[in-house]
Motif scaffolding. Structure first.
Motif, PDB file in Angstrom:
ATOM      1  N   LEU A 120      -6.032  -0.548   2.212  1.00 38.62           N
ATOM      2  CA  LEU A 120      -4.589  -0.638   2.434  1.00 38.62           C
ATOM      3  C   LEU A 120      -4.256  -0.522   3.917  1.00 38.62           C
ATOM      4  O   LEU A 120      -3.381  -1.230   4.432  1.00 38.62           O
ATOM      5  N   ASP A 121      -4.948   0.365   4.618  1.00 37.88           N
ATOM      6  CA  ASP A 121      -4.707   0.515   6.054  1.00 37.88           C
ATOM      7  C   ASP A 121      -4.947  -0.806   6.786  1.00 37.88           C
ATOM      8  O   ASP A 121      -4.203  -1.151   7.718  1.00 37.88           O
ATOM      9  N   VAL A 147      -0.083  -6.823 -10.123  1.00 41.07           N
ATOM     10  CA  VAL A 147       1.294  -6.846  -9.645  1.00 41.07           C
ATOM     11  C   VAL A 147       1.200  -6.887  -8.133  1.00 41.07           C
ATOM     12  O   VAL A 147       0.724  -5.930  -7.507  1.00 41.07           O
ATOM     13  N   LEU A 148       1.599  -7.990  -7.542  1.00 41.41           N
ATOM     14  CA  LEU A 148       1.480  -8.177  -6.098  1.00 41.41           C
ATOM     15  C   LEU A 148       2.749  -7.701  -5.405  1.00 41.41           C
ATOM     16  O   LEU A 148       3.856  -8.069  -5.794  1.00 41.41           O
ATOM     17  N   ASP A 202      -8.669 -10.814  -4.161  1.00 42.74           N
ATOM     18  CA  ASP A 202      -7.592 -10.307  -3.321  1.00 42.74           C
ATOM     19  C   ASP A 202      -8.104 -10.144  -1.898  1.00 42.74           C
ATOM     20  O   ASP A 202      -8.120  -9.050  -1.332  1.00 42.74           O
ATOM     21  N   THR A 203      -8.537 -11.203  -1.280  1.00 40.97           N
ATOM     22  CA  THR A 203      -9.077 -11.135   0.062  1.00 40.97           C
ATOM     23  C   THR A 203      -7.998 -11.495   1.064  1.00 40.97           C
ATOM     24  O   THR A 203      -7.150 -12.329   0.815  1.00 40.97           O
ATOM     25  N   PRO A 204      -7.988 -10.815   2.234  1.00 40.57           N
ATOM     26  CA  PRO A 204      -6.982 -11.138   3.231  1.00 40.57           C
ATOM     27  C   PRO A 204      -7.113 -12.581   3.711  1.00 40.57           C
ATOM     28  O   PRO A 204      -8.200 -13.050   4.010  1.00 40.57           O
ATOM     29  N   VAL A 205      -6.000 -13.263   3.774  1.00 37.89           N
ATOM     30  CA  VAL A 205      -5.971 -14.612   4.326  1.00 37.89           C
ATOM     31  C   VAL A 205      -4.772 -14.704   5.256  1.00 37.89           C
ATOM     32  O   VAL A 205      -3.806 -13.978   5.099  1.00 37.89           O
ATOM     33  N   LYS A 213      -3.830  -1.803 -10.216  1.00 32.27           N
ATOM     34  CA  LYS A 213      -3.321  -3.147 -10.502  1.00 32.27           C
ATOM     35  C   LYS A 213      -2.279  -3.614  -9.491  1.00 32.27           C
ATOM     36  O   LYS A 213      -1.948  -4.793  -9.456  1.00 32.27           O
ATOM     37  N   VAL A 214      -1.758  -2.705  -8.701  1.00 28.39           N
ATOM     38  CA  VAL A 214      -0.756  -3.072  -7.695  1.00 28.39           C
ATOM     39  C   VAL A 214      -1.492  -3.475  -6.430  1.00 28.39           C
ATOM     40  O   VAL A 214      -2.108  -2.640  -5.756  1.00 28.39           O
ATOM     41  N   ARG A 215      -1.448  -4.764  -6.125  1.00 31.82           N
ATOM     42  CA  ARG A 215      -2.259  -5.325  -5.048  1.00 31.82           C
ATOM     43  C   ARG A 215      -1.396  -5.664  -3.833  1.00 31.82           C
ATOM     44  O   ARG A 215      -0.359  -6.316  -3.964  1.00 31.82           O
ATOM     45  N   PRO A 216      -1.795  -5.224  -2.634  1.00 30.51           N
ATOM     46  CA  PRO A 216      -1.039  -5.595  -1.428  1.00 30.51           C
ATOM     47  C   PRO A 216      -1.298  -7.046  -1.060  1.00 30.51           C
ATOM     48  O   PRO A 216      -2.420  -7.541  -1.175  1.00 30.51           O
ATOM     49  N   TYR A 217      -0.234  -7.729  -0.626  1.00 35.86           N
ATOM     50  CA  TYR A 217      -0.405  -9.128  -0.227  1.00 35.86           C
ATOM     51  C   TYR A 217       0.717  -9.541   0.704  1.00 35.86           C
ATOM     52  O   TYR A 217       1.747  -8.879   0.812  1.00 35.86           O
ATOM     53  N   TRP A 218       0.481 -10.659   1.414  1.00 39.81           N
ATOM     54  CA  TRP A 218       1.475 -11.202   2.330  1.00 39.81           C
ATOM     55  C   TRP A 218       2.808 -11.413   1.609  1.00 39.81           C
ATOM     56  O   TRP A 218       2.844 -11.787   0.435  1.00 39.81           O
ATOM     57  N   GLY A 219       3.912 -11.254   2.358  1.00 38.62           N
ATOM     58  CA  GLY A 219       5.222 -11.452   1.758  1.00 38.62           C
ATOM     59  C   GLY A 219       5.473 -10.424   0.669  1.00 38.62           C
ATOM     60  O   GLY A 219       5.158  -9.242   0.819  1.00 38.62           O
TER      61      GLY A 219
END
Length: 348
Positions: free
Chosen positions: A262-263, A199-200, A340-343, A222-228
């Motif tokens: 997360l930081d 869940v993004l 789930d890598t930062p882009v 399962k809760v993944r941080p992402y852009w937007g």
């Protein structure tokens, strides 16, 4: 006695009154796109209905297509579909069933009357004309973070009503004026549904979940941080049974990730207190990416396009409505295509 005199004149053919101009619906349809010439997003975006093939997801979430899609009904006991003009309420039957069951649980276990559902997939999946990089195989769905009202939206309201951002102005945390404990309950229900892998959400939402969650916190993995994703949560299920050509995404690490990872995300999304000065040199324009062609997708996707239409009624938007835009270009936010890598937040 009244004498009636009839004066008759012959009218040359060239002087006949012309017929009224045909209406748009009466005009001939444009010629079909050539499968090997047009970009894949045009080919799949032109399809209004799914096909009659057996339901299966083909390829990867961001590089594939969908056979035998099923629609999420426009109105259900605990959900309403938004943005009908996009015709993106189609998905693999397993995802559609998951959304229906999730909506029922939300209605039964929270104060929300139900869910507002945004984009799922196009009738035959594939790349979209606008927005998402993923949502191509019928296993992704966007669910808005404002609750369904107790009344039924009109078709026009489904285009004009905006989703609500949960972030504050600086993206340093959630906006307390709109965030409620019910949001945690809804996201937790989504993350604990059978088959849901991710869940993004925006990093500031993940931050608040990490702060507020009590008891069993295993679902936070399962809760993944992402852009937007501050207006909606992006639900992704795994490859369903019978979809042998579906390519799975790498497994999540398994821990809460409420610390250093997360930081790092929070630093990326936070807006600076003082805007940086404009660059001295004007940046060079980035050339547009090469469009994805049908040949770039799994070979089965050609069959998906060529197969006959299934017996479904098309999704109908309000009269005269063009496909609706996303709030703050949410759909244009890059979706995770692998780990789930930062882009950087640029279109993919």
């Amino acid at each position: 006695m009244i004498l009636l005199i009839c004066l008759c004149f012959s009218v040359p053919a060239s002087a006949e009154v012309p017929l009224p101009a045909p209406k748009p619906n009466d005009l001939a349809k444009p010629p079909p796109l050539k499968l090997d010439k047009a970009p894949a997003k045009q080919l799949f975006g032109a399809e209004k209905l799914p096909n009659k093939l057996k339901s299966r997801s083909i390829g990867f979430y961001a590089k594939g297509c969908l056979a035998g899609a099923k629609p999420l009904a426009i109105d259900g006991p605990a959900w309403q579909v938004m943005r009908l003009s996009r015709n993106r309420n189609w998905g693999h039957p397993v995802l559609i069933s998951t959304l229906e069951k999730l909506a029922a649980k939300v209605k039964a276990e929270t104060k929300w009357p139900g869910l507002l559902v945004g984009d799922i997939s196009q009738p035959r999946g594939g790349p979209m004309l606008t927005g998402h990089a993923s949502h191509q195989v019928g296993l992704d769905a966007d669910v808005w973070l404002n609750p369904m009202p107790k009344r039924t939206f009109t078709a026009r309201e489904r285009e004009d009503t905006s989703a609500v951002s949960m972030a504050n102005a600086k993206f340093s945390g959630v906006n307390p004026k709109v965030w409620t404990p019910e949001h945690l309950k809804v996201i937790r229900l989504a993350a604990t549904m059978p088959g849901v892998e991710r869940v993004l959400v925006n990093p500031v939402i993940k931050k608040q979940l990490c702060t507020d969650a009590v008891g069993d916190r295993s679902w936070l993995a399962k809760v993944r941080p992402y852009w937007g994703h501050d207006y909606h949560m992006h639900i992704r299920i795994g490859c369903p049974s019978g979809s042998d050509s579906c390519k799975a995404q790498a497994a999540i690490p398994g821990d809460e990730e409420c610390g250093a990872p997360l930081d790092a995300w929070l630093k990326k999304v936070r807006k600076p207190d003082v805007p940086p000065p404009p660059p001295k040199d004007k940046p060079k324009p980035t050339p547009p990416p090469k469009p994805i062609m049908l040949s770039d997708l799994p070979g089965e996707c050609r069959t998906v396009l060529e197969a006959p239409d299934a017996d479904f009624a098309p999704t109908v938007a309000a009269p005269g409505v063009k496909p609706a835009a996303d709030p703050d270009d949410q759909a244009a936010t890059p979706d995770p295509t692998g780990q789930d890598t930062p882009v950087p937040p640029t279109p993919q």
